[in-house]
Motif scaffolding. Structure first.
Motif, PDB file in Angstrom:
ATOM      1  N   PRO A  16       4.921 -10.595   0.833  1.00 57.09           N
ATOM      2  CA  PRO A  16       4.061 -10.175   1.960  1.00 57.09           C
ATOM      3  C   PRO A  16       4.474  -8.828   2.548  1.00 57.09           C
ATOM      4  N   PHE A  17       5.777  -8.603   2.683  1.00 59.79           N
ATOM      5  CA  PHE A  17       6.249  -7.350   3.274  1.00 59.79           C
ATOM      6  C   PHE A  17       6.042  -6.186   2.309  1.00 59.79           C
ATOM      7  N   VAL A  18       6.222  -6.432   1.023  1.00 55.99           N
ATOM      8  CA  VAL A  18       5.986  -5.376   0.032  1.00 55.99           C
ATOM      9  C   VAL A  18       4.518  -4.961   0.044  1.00 55.99           C
ATOM     10  N   VAL A  19       3.624  -5.944   0.107  1.00 56.03           N
ATOM     11  CA  VAL A  19       2.185  -5.647   0.101  1.00 56.03           C
ATOM     12  C   VAL A  19       1.806  -4.862   1.350  1.00 56.03           C
ATOM     13  N   MET A  20       2.282  -5.285   2.508  1.00 55.42           N
ATOM     14  CA  MET A  20       1.937  -4.575   3.747  1.00 55.42           C
ATOM     15  C   MET A  20       2.521  -3.167   3.757  1.00 55.42           C
ATOM     16  N   VAL A  23       0.210  -1.054   1.556  1.00 52.64           N
ATOM     17  CA  VAL A  23      -1.036  -0.769   2.262  1.00 52.64           C
ATOM     18  C   VAL A  23      -0.813   0.296   3.327  1.00 52.64           C
ATOM     19  N   THR A  24       0.305   0.226   4.042  1.00 51.48           N
ATOM     20  CA  THR A  24       0.611   1.211   5.087  1.00 51.48           C
ATOM     21  C   THR A  24       0.741   2.602   4.500  1.00 51.48           C
ATOM     22  N   VAL A  25       1.492   2.713   3.400  1.00 48.93           N
ATOM     23  CA  VAL A  25       1.690   4.025   2.775  1.00 48.93           C
ATOM     24  C   VAL A  25       0.361   4.593   2.284  1.00 48.93           C
ATOM     25  N   VAL A  26      -0.439   3.749   1.631  1.00 45.45           N
ATOM     26  CA  VAL A  26      -1.727   4.207   1.103  1.00 45.45           C
ATOM     27  C   VAL A  26      -2.664   4.614   2.235  1.00 45.45           C
ATOM     28  N   ASP A  27      -2.698   3.811   3.325  1.00 48.47           N
ATOM     29  CA  ASP A  27      -3.608   4.107   4.433  1.00 48.47           C
ATOM     30  C   ASP A  27      -3.229   5.396   5.135  1.00 48.47           C
ATOM     31  N   VAL A  28      -1.926   5.586   5.333  1.00 51.00           N
ATOM     32  CA  VAL A  28      -1.479   6.810   6.000  1.00 51.00           C
ATOM     33  C   VAL A  28      -1.746   8.021   5.116  1.00 51.00           C
ATOM     34  N   LEU A  37      -7.288  -0.298   5.885  1.00 54.81           N
ATOM     35  CA  LEU A  37      -6.638  -1.117   6.910  1.00 54.81           C
ATOM     36  C   LEU A  37      -6.860  -2.619   6.737  1.00 54.81           C
ATOM     37  N   PRO A  38      -8.054  -3.100   6.359  1.00 57.34           N
ATOM     38  CA  PRO A  38      -8.242  -4.559   6.214  1.00 57.34           C
ATOM     39  C   PRO A  38      -7.336  -5.200   5.173  1.00 57.34           C
ATOM     40  N   LEU A  39      -6.782  -4.385   4.243  1.00 54.16           N
ATOM     41  CA  LEU A  39      -5.913  -4.941   3.217  1.00 54.16           C
ATOM     42  C   LEU A  39      -4.577  -5.417   3.781  1.00 54.16           C
ATOM     43  N   VAL A  40      -4.277  -5.093   5.029  1.00 54.43           N
ATOM     44  CA  VAL A  40      -3.060  -5.611   5.661  1.00 54.43           C
ATOM     45  C   VAL A  40      -3.090  -7.140   5.701  1.00 54.43           C
ATOM     46  N   ALA A  41      -4.299  -7.716   5.676  1.00 57.06           N
ATOM     47  CA  ALA A  41      -4.430  -9.176   5.689  1.00 57.06           C
ATOM     48  C   ALA A  41      -3.821  -9.839   4.465  1.00 57.06           C
ATOM     49  N   LEU A  42      -3.527  -9.058   3.404  1.00 57.22           N
ATOM     50  CA  LEU A  42      -2.875  -9.633   2.230  1.00 57.22           C
ATOM     51  C   LEU A  42      -1.474 -10.130   2.552  1.00 57.22           C
ATOM     52  N   GLY A  43      -0.833  -9.546   3.561  1.00 61.17           N
ATOM     53  CA  GLY A  43       0.510  -9.990   3.952  1.00 61.17           C
ATOM     54  C   GLY A  43       0.538 -11.454   4.339  1.00 61.17           C
ATOM     55  N   PRO A  44      -0.206 -11.863   5.392  1.00 61.37           N
ATOM     56  CA  PRO A  44      -0.217 -13.288   5.745  1.00 61.37           C
ATOM     57  C   PRO A  44      -0.861 -14.168   4.675  1.00 61.37           C
TER      58      PRO A  44
END
Length: 353
Positions: A16-20, A23-28, A37-44
């Protein structure tokens, strides 16, 4: 055996932390115009794979904070898609919590089933004596059912009050709980008869009566009974079961067949003579391997049966249990995967003088 292994728990825990983080790096990097941003939901979403519901709650809360932080960083916090992303994270987190609770309940139920199976195994297939008079004994049982401890194969060793060692190895027709119940019936009858009856034929007759009385329809049990005395012979009584393998000290093998083939237990007809006992030499240094057809009928990927006679050299190990474990490992390697039938083996080794 196949090399496919499930992912390690440590990898799943970090997922979960790797995925988030990705997503953070790609979004920024992509900027606010792309909308990762909605892909952050992959973490939970991945949080429920390991750990409990509390861990899913923590990861879900972290994902919400991450959404808010990314919205502020991109100066799009007031935009509708940021709130939509946070709503997605909240919804996935709730679903993940429910999934984690259900998974924990299933794991608890499975643990209870395994505990019951282990208790049933101790009652049904009790540990056999490792030595009896001049004999050293080893057993092996491999169930064809995943996670199972017991099945339709059976074995037992009984030392009578007169010092006679009596053995049974059998295979119940069918699988599941009915097969286990039948195996319990046969073992219970054998344990009593082996102590009380004067000879092996009487033991077999008593088993036949017990099985015929309880089994319905065309159900049956193949079995081989053995009796070892101090006369350097082993007496066998075969009810439609594979012939045992005898291994001599020089490595030669033999599969002594009965003088007349008989029907399995439960199929005997009134007025039809049962199997005849037959004897073969069993002297110091000899070994007798009794087994079920799950051993000899195991096939490899080409369809070839397991060559038990050719693998008898594996029984040269000084320790009987280590020798039998070597045969079992070789059998599993031959199958190159799960066995299609239960496989029980019982080794009798006559110690050298």
């Amino acid at each position: 055996m196949a090399d496919d292994k499930p992912p390690r728990p440590t990898i799943l825990a970090a997922l979960p932390f790797v995925v988030m983080a990705i997503v953070t790096v790609v979004d920024v990097s992509a900027g606010p115009g792309v909308g990762y941003l909605p892909l952050v939901a992959l973490g939970p979403a991945f949080a429920g794979l390991v750990g409990g519901w509390r861990r899913t709650v923590v990861i879900g809360a972290f994902a919400l904070l991450l959404c808010a932080a990314l919205g502020i960083y991109n100066e799009t916090y007031s935009q509708r898609r940021v709130y939509t992303a946070m709503a997605s994270v909240a919804g996935v987190t709730v679903a993940g919590i429910a999934a984690a609770v259900m998974r924990q309940r299933r794991e608890s139920e499975l643990a209870s089933v395994r505990t019951i199976a282990e208790v049933a195994q101790r009652v049904l297939l009790r540990p056999v004596p490792r030595s009896a008079g001049p004999l050293r004994i080893a057993v092996s049982y491999t169930s064809a059912v995943a996670e199972a401890r017991i099945g339709g194969d059976l074995y037992e060793v009984v030392v009578s009050p007169h010092g006679v060692v009596r053995v049974i190895v059998g295979d119940v027709q069918g699988k599941g709980l009915e097969a286990v119940e039948t195996a319990a019936l046969v073992l219970g009858a054998f344990r009593e008869a082996a102590h009380e009856e004067p000879d092996l034929t009487s033991v077999g007759d008593r088993l036949e009566r017990a099985v015929r009385r309880e089994l319905q329809g065309e159900k049956f049990v193949t079995a081989i009974l053995a009796e070892v005395t101090d006369a350097h012979t082993i007496t066998l009584l075969n009810y439609g079961h594979p012939a045992p393998m005898i291994v001599r000290p020089d490595g030669t093998t033999a599969f002594p067949e009965p003088p007349r083939y008989a029907l399995p237990l439960g199929l005997g007809l009134h007025g039809v003579e049962g199997p005849q006992p037959y004897a073969t030499d069993f002297a110091p240094g000899d070994q007798v391997l009794l087994y079920t057809d799950g051993v000899t009928e195991t096939r490899d990927r080409t369809g070839a049966f397991y060559p038990l006679g050719e693998q008898a050299f594996l029984l040269k190990e000084p320790d009987p249990q280590a020798a039998l474990d070597a045969v079992r490992a070789d059998l599993v390697e031959h199958a190159d995967g799960p066995l299609h039938d239960d496989a029980a083996m019982l080794l009798l080794r006559y110690q050298r003088l």
